[in-house]
Design a protein around this motif. Sequence first.
Motif, PDB file in Angstrom:
ATOM      1  N   MET A 202       6.787   1.273   2.168  1.00 37.86           N
ATOM      2  CA  MET A 202       6.237   0.874   3.467  1.00 37.86           C
ATOM      3  C   MET A 202       4.734   1.130   3.526  1.00 37.86           C
ATOM      4  SD  MET A 202       8.993   0.009   5.432  1.00 37.86           S
ATOM      5  CE  MET A 202       8.671   0.448   7.131  1.00 37.86           C
ATOM      6  N   PRO A 203       3.914   0.370   2.797  1.00 38.32           N
ATOM      7  CA  PRO A 203       2.462   0.574   2.901  1.00 38.32           C
ATOM      8  C   PRO A 203       1.986   0.274   4.322  1.00 38.32           C
ATOM      9  CG  PRO A 203       2.975  -1.429   1.681  1.00 38.32           C
ATOM     10  CD  PRO A 203       4.257  -0.729   1.906  1.00 38.32           C
ATOM     11  N   GLU A 204       1.200   1.187   4.842  1.00 34.51           N
ATOM     12  CA  GLU A 204       0.686   1.086   6.214  1.00 34.51           C
ATOM     13  C   GLU A 204       1.816   0.950   7.226  1.00 34.51           C
ATOM     14  OE1 GLU A 204      -2.124  -2.100   6.231  1.00 34.51           O
ATOM     15  OE2 GLU A 204      -3.517  -1.086   4.891  1.00 34.51           O
ATOM     16  N   GLY A 205       2.985   1.521   6.877  1.00 34.99           N
ATOM     17  CA  GLY A 205       4.100   1.552   7.804  1.00 34.99           C
ATOM     18  C   GLY A 205       4.825   0.238   8.016  1.00 34.99           C
ATOM     19  N   ARG A 206       4.657  -0.715   7.113  1.00 32.58           N
ATOM     20  CA  ARG A 206       5.325  -2.001   7.294  1.00 32.58           C
ATOM     21  C   ARG A 206       6.090  -2.391   6.044  1.00 32.58           C
ATOM     22  NH1 ARG A 206       2.106  -6.086   4.934  1.00 32.58           N
ATOM     23  NH2 ARG A 206       0.049  -5.355   4.273  1.00 32.58           N
ATOM     24  N   LYS A 207       7.150  -3.174   6.255  1.00 33.64           N
ATOM     25  CA  LYS A 207       7.939  -3.684   5.146  1.00 33.64           C
ATOM     26  C   LYS A 207       7.147  -4.704   4.342  1.00 33.64           C
ATOM     27  CE  LYS A 207      12.830  -3.346   6.433  1.00 33.64           C
ATOM     28  NZ  LYS A 207      14.073  -4.148   6.668  1.00 33.64           N
ATOM     29  N   VAL A 208       7.429  -4.735   3.044  1.00 37.29           N
ATOM     30  CA  VAL A 208       6.798  -5.725   2.172  1.00 37.29           C
ATOM     31  C   VAL A 208       7.838  -6.802   1.869  1.00 37.29           C
ATOM     32  CG1 VAL A 208       5.580  -6.100   0.013  1.00 37.29           C
ATOM     33  CG2 VAL A 208       5.385  -3.899   1.170  1.00 37.29           C
ATOM     34  N   THR A 209       7.902  -7.818   2.692  1.00 34.00           N
ATOM     35  CA  THR A 209       8.889  -8.879   2.520  1.00 34.00           C
ATOM     36  C   THR A 209       8.213 -10.170   2.052  1.00 34.00           C
ATOM     37  OG1 THR A 209       8.691  -9.518   4.845  1.00 34.00           O
ATOM     38  CG2 THR A 209      10.412  -7.928   4.277  1.00 34.00           C
ATOM     39  N   GLY A 210       9.042 -11.118   1.645  1.00 34.46           N
ATOM     40  CA  GLY A 210       8.528 -12.430   1.253  1.00 34.46           C
ATOM     41  C   GLY A 210       8.266 -12.578  -0.230  1.00 34.46           C
ATOM     42  N   PHE A 211       8.406 -11.494  -1.007  1.00 37.69           N
ATOM     43  CA  PHE A 211       8.174 -11.565  -2.443  1.00 37.69           C
ATOM     44  C   PHE A 211       9.513 -11.666  -3.185  1.00 37.69           C
ATOM     45  CE2 PHE A 211       4.354  -9.437  -0.879  1.00 37.69           C
ATOM     46  CZ  PHE A 211       3.366 -10.206  -1.491  1.00 37.69           C
ATOM     47  N   THR A 212       9.548 -12.492  -4.207  1.00 34.35           N
ATOM     48  CA  THR A 212      10.772 -12.718  -4.970  1.00 34.35           C
ATOM     49  C   THR A 212      10.712 -12.168  -6.385  1.00 34.35           C
ATOM     50  OG1 THR A 212       9.924 -14.900  -5.613  1.00 34.35           O
ATOM     51  CG2 THR A 212      11.368 -14.805  -3.684  1.00 34.35           C
ATOM     52  N   ASP A 213       9.519 -11.854  -6.890  1.00 32.13           N
ATOM     53  CA  ASP A 213       9.364 -11.445  -8.281  1.00 32.13           C
ATOM     54  C   ASP A 213       8.387 -10.284  -8.387  1.00 32.13           C
ATOM     55  OD1 ASP A 213      10.750 -13.771  -9.975  1.00 32.13           O
ATOM     56  OD2 ASP A 213       9.674 -14.684  -8.309  1.00 32.13           O
ATOM     57  N   VAL A 214       8.530  -9.515  -9.476  1.00 29.01           N
ATOM     58  CA  VAL A 214       7.662  -8.366  -9.694  1.00 29.01           C
ATOM     59  C   VAL A 214       7.489  -8.162 -11.196  1.00 29.01           C
ATOM     60  CG1 VAL A 214       9.633  -6.787  -9.536  1.00 29.01           C
ATOM     61  CG2 VAL A 214       7.318  -5.906  -9.174  1.00 29.01           C
ATOM     62  N   VAL A 215       6.267  -7.810 -11.621  1.00 31.51           N
ATOM     63  CA  VAL A 215       5.977  -7.517 -13.022  1.00 31.51           C
ATOM     64  C   VAL A 215       5.121  -6.255 -13.091  1.00 31.51           C
ATOM     65  CG1 VAL A 215       6.164  -9.876 -13.896  1.00 31.51           C
ATOM     66  CG2 VAL A 215       3.974  -9.081 -12.985  1.00 31.51           C
ATOM     67  N   THR A 216       5.192  -5.569 -14.217  1.00 33.53           N
ATOM     68  CA  THR A 216       4.442  -4.326 -14.405  1.00 33.53           C
ATOM     69  C   THR A 216       2.973  -4.597 -14.633  1.00 33.53           C
ATOM     70  OG1 THR A 216       6.381  -3.303 -15.423  1.00 33.53           O
ATOM     71  CG2 THR A 216       4.261  -2.254 -15.816  1.00 33.53           C
ATOM     72  N   ASP A 217       2.133  -3.835 -13.987  1.00 38.00           N
ATOM     73  CA  ASP A 217       0.722  -3.790 -14.323  1.00 38.00           C
ATOM     74  C   ASP A 217       0.545  -2.708 -15.389  1.00 38.00           C
ATOM     75  OD1 ASP A 217      -2.000  -3.504 -14.567  1.00 38.00           O
ATOM     76  OD2 ASP A 217      -2.381  -3.085 -12.452  1.00 38.00           O
ATOM     77  N   PRO A 218       0.123  -3.055 -16.608  1.00 36.51           N
ATOM     78  CA  PRO A 218       0.020  -2.039 -17.664  1.00 36.51           C
ATOM     79  C   PRO A 218      -0.972  -0.928 -17.352  1.00 36.51           C
ATOM     80  CG  PRO A 218      -0.948  -4.137 -18.361  1.00 36.51           C
ATOM     81  CD  PRO A 218      -0.233  -4.402 -17.086  1.00 36.51           C
ATOM     82  N   PHE A 219      -1.817  -1.124 -16.354  1.00 34.26           N
ATOM     83  CA  PHE A 219      -2.795  -0.105 -15.990  1.00 34.26           C
ATOM     84  C   PHE A 219      -2.342   0.714 -14.783  1.00 34.26           C
ATOM     85  CE2 PHE A 219      -5.076  -3.400 -18.259  1.00 34.26           C
ATOM     86  CZ  PHE A 219      -5.789  -2.658 -19.193  1.00 34.26           C
ATOM     87  N   GLY A 220      -1.095   0.501 -14.346  1.00 35.54           N
ATOM     88  CA  GLY A 220      -0.543   1.262 -13.236  1.00 35.54           C
ATOM     89  C   GLY A 220      -0.226   0.397 -12.044  1.00 35.54           C
ATOM     90  N   GLY A 221       0.923   0.654 -11.444  1.00 31.25           N
ATOM     91  CA  GLY A 221       1.359  -0.163 -10.326  1.00 31.25           C
ATOM     92  C   GLY A 221       2.105  -1.394 -10.797  1.00 31.25           C
ATOM     93  N   VAL A 222       2.366  -2.299  -9.875  1.00 33.35           N
ATOM     94  CA  VAL A 222       3.084  -3.533 -10.184  1.00 33.35           C
ATOM     95  C   VAL A 222       2.435  -4.691  -9.440  1.00 33.35           C
ATOM     96  CG1 VAL A 222       5.285  -2.360 -10.611  1.00 33.35           C
ATOM     97  CG2 VAL A 222       4.760  -3.194  -8.296  1.00 33.35           C
ATOM     98  N   TYR A 223       2.715  -5.888  -9.935  1.00 34.35           N
ATOM     99  CA  TYR A 223       2.300  -7.097  -9.239  1.00 34.35           C
ATOM    100  C   TYR A 223       3.528  -7.754  -8.612  1.00 34.35           C
ATOM    101  CZ  TYR A 223      -2.316  -6.969 -11.440  1.00 34.35           C
ATOM    102  OH  TYR A 223      -3.585  -6.610 -11.838  1.00 34.35           O
ATOM    103  N   LEU A 224       3.463  -7.954  -7.302  1.00 31.40           N
ATOM    104  CA  LEU A 224       4.470  -8.721  -6.586  1.00 31.40           C
ATOM    105  C   LEU A 224       3.944 -10.142  -6.422  1.00 31.40           C
ATOM    106  CD1 LEU A 224       4.980  -6.138  -3.698  1.00 31.40           C
ATOM    107  CD2 LEU A 224       6.583  -6.500  -5.584  1.00 31.40           C
ATOM    108  N   PHE A 225       4.849 -11.116  -6.506  1.00 27.44           N
ATOM    109  CA  PHE A 225       4.359 -12.478  -6.279  1.00 27.44           C
ATOM    110  C   PHE A 225       5.448 -13.374  -5.725  1.00 27.44           C
ATOM    111  CE2 PHE A 225       5.783 -12.375 -10.684  1.00 27.44           C
ATOM    112  CZ  PHE A 225       6.377 -13.612 -10.914  1.00 27.44           C
TER     113      PHE A 225
END
Length: 347
Positions: A202-225
């Motif tokens: 919940m970044p900034e207290g809100r749901k992260v909806t609308g994304f169907t896919d996710v891949v790893t960022d090799p430098f940390g974190g992930v990419y949602l798209f």
Amino acid sequence: MHRDVIPLLFFLLLLVAPVSADLVIFPPSSSTYSTYLVNDYTNGPEGEVIFATSSGLTSYNGNWTTYHYPPAYRKDSLISDFILSVTYGPDGMLWIGTPAGLQRMNGQAFEVVVGQEQLKNPIVIGLQRWDDALWIETHNAGLHRLENGSWTWFKPFHGGPGSYALDDLVLDPAGGVLYCVSRVDGVFAVGENVSAGFYPVMPEGRKVTGFTDVVTDPFGGVYLFNRSCVAHLGGDGLETAISAPGDLGVSEINDVCPAPDGSLWVATDHGLFQWKDGVVLDHIYRAHGIWSNVIKTVFVDSTGRCWFSTPTAIGYYYPDDAATDRIRFFFDGPRKLLFSGDTSPVP
């Protein structure tokens, strides 16, 4: 019949749009692979690339090999020609998710993982290794973890993600977090304290909806798209990385894959883009010989080749400073190589 004249047409296009790197196109055939419809990719331990397709399990190591569901049942064969997901597990074997269940490949034979007491839903849409554990995602029955022969079910809303409609999962190894994504319900994560269960992101207290896919960022974190944007999720929260209409001048994003140099390869309906720090570094499209502007999937393998699939073929692009401009087409049987821009050995 018309496929035979396509390379000649692209040869004419190349007179005005030369390629500045290695671009290789493989049409589907009896000596390559069965279909260009790719659902998932993974790197093999010997440098091979594994393709989960809608018509068999395919690998490429300089030569193509495809396994099919046999006409008559065999205990050691694939249980479905429709492969949804692939990964190498902690045991070093290739694990295969299908609509009919979960398998692993032991040598040239396939072993079935059976029993509803182990797998609550046989439709395996995602696989992810995390150290000594294999995580198995189903669309509406949460996740399972297999570790040292022991199964754990992360039931939706009971230790598992708060969703009966999961779409994808991926590991952020740098942060020690496993993420799973639901377009309708948001993003859920579990940390190294797995017993604590999944929690909503919940970044900034809100749901992260609308994304169907996710891949790893090799430098940390992930990419949602999704079809319209790519967003980075990590320690700094959620930030939009690419907006399809605004940044790329295209209407739809089909797939995304990070590269080791920190750039992103983006498959769109208007070609293949390489994007980094707000700049388009490369754009490969039909005039370069890629056969179609519509790029369905993209995957960067362990050697740096950028694989892609179109509505007509699978190929790869080497985004390097090649000494020669070259494009190669390969056909089976009596069909001849109509154009080759160099004389180097066929990979």
